[in-house]
Scaffold this active site. Structure first.
Site, PDB file in Angstrom:
ATOM      1  N   ASP A  95       0.860  -1.206  -0.063  1.00 25.53           N
ATOM      2  CA  ASP A  95       0.169  -0.138  -0.007  1.00 25.53           C
ATOM      3  C   ASP A  95       0.879   1.338  -0.054  1.00 25.53           C
ATOM      4  O   ASP A  95       1.951   1.305   0.400  1.00 25.53           O
ATOM      5  CB  ASP A  95      -1.027  -0.165   1.100  1.00 25.53           C
ATOM      6  CG  ASP A  95      -2.010  -1.056   1.351  1.00 25.53           C
ATOM      7  OD1 ASP A  95      -2.399  -1.372  -0.091  1.00 25.53           O
ATOM      8  OD2 ASP A  95      -2.474  -1.256   2.207  1.00 25.53           O
ATOM      9  N   ASP A 111      -6.880  -1.162  -4.525  1.00 23.35           N
ATOM     10  CA  ASP A 111      -8.130  -0.727  -3.617  1.00 23.35           C
ATOM     11  C   ASP A 111      -9.008   0.201  -4.118  1.00 23.35           C
ATOM     12  O   ASP A 111     -10.089   0.120  -4.037  1.00 23.35           O
ATOM     13  CB  ASP A 111      -7.365  -0.234  -2.380  1.00 23.35           C
ATOM     14  CG  ASP A 111      -6.487  -1.433  -1.681  1.00 23.35           C
ATOM     15  OD1 ASP A 111      -6.759  -2.757  -1.737  1.00 23.35           O
ATOM     16  OD2 ASP A 111      -5.739  -0.887  -0.872  1.00 23.35           O
TER      17      ASP A 111
END
Length: 134
Positions: A95, A111
Site C-alpha cells: 500500500d 483498492d
C-alpha cells in the site's frame, strides 16, 4: 508503476509528500484488509477473492448493454486480481497512497479500483437497473 517506484525507492514506513496536506506516498506492507482488518489471515483473503472473481465473472458475462455496470464489474475484477497476485507472491499487499487531510487507511491502486467499481455497480443498481425496479 507507482508501486514499483515505491518499492524500489522508499523504505518500509518511509513517506514522501506529493501534495502537501493532501496526499503522500507511504510504503507499507499490509497483511490484512483496510485498517489491517484480519491481519495475517491470508487464507481468508484467498477464499473470498476466488469466490468474488467467479461471481464478478458471471455477472460481467450477463451485463451486456449496461456500460456503467460493466465498467464497475471490470474495476472490481481488476482490483481483486491485483491484490490477489500480491498476496500469492508476497503474502501481503503493498500500500502506498496516504490521504493527509483525514485519518484514512493507506491504500493502493487495486483498492481504489475496488472502491470505484463498487460505487459504479451500486449507482447502476439504484438508478439504472430496470429489473430491480420491476
Amino acid at each position: 508503476m507507482v508501486k514499483a517506484w515505491v518499492v524500489a525507492n522508499l523504505a518500509i514506513g518511509q513517506t514522501v509528500t506529493l501534495i502537501p496536506h493532501i496526499i503522500s506516498l507511504t510504503h507499507i506492507q499490509n497483511t490484512g484488509a483496510a485498517f489491517s482488518i484480519l491481519e495475517g489471515q491470508q487464507w481468508v483473503f484467498y477464499i473470498i477473492t476466488i469466490i468474488a472473481l467467479v461471481v464478478v465473472a458471471v455477472l460481467w458475462r450477463d451485463s451486456r448493454g449496461h456500460l456503467l455496470y460493466r465498467i464497475g464489474l471490470t474495476l472490481i475484477f481488476a482490483g481483486a486480481i491485483g491484490n490477489f497476485i500480491d498476496r500469492i507472491r508476497q503474502q501481503y499487499v503493498t500500500d502506498m497512497f496516504q490521504v493527509d487531510f483525514m485519518n484514512f487507511a493507506i491504500f493502493n491502486v487495486a483498492d481504489a479500483c475496488l472502491t470505484i467499481g463498487v460505487i459504479a455497480v451500486v449507482i447502476h443498481l439504484i438508478f439504472f437497473d430496470q429489473q430491480a425496479k420491476a
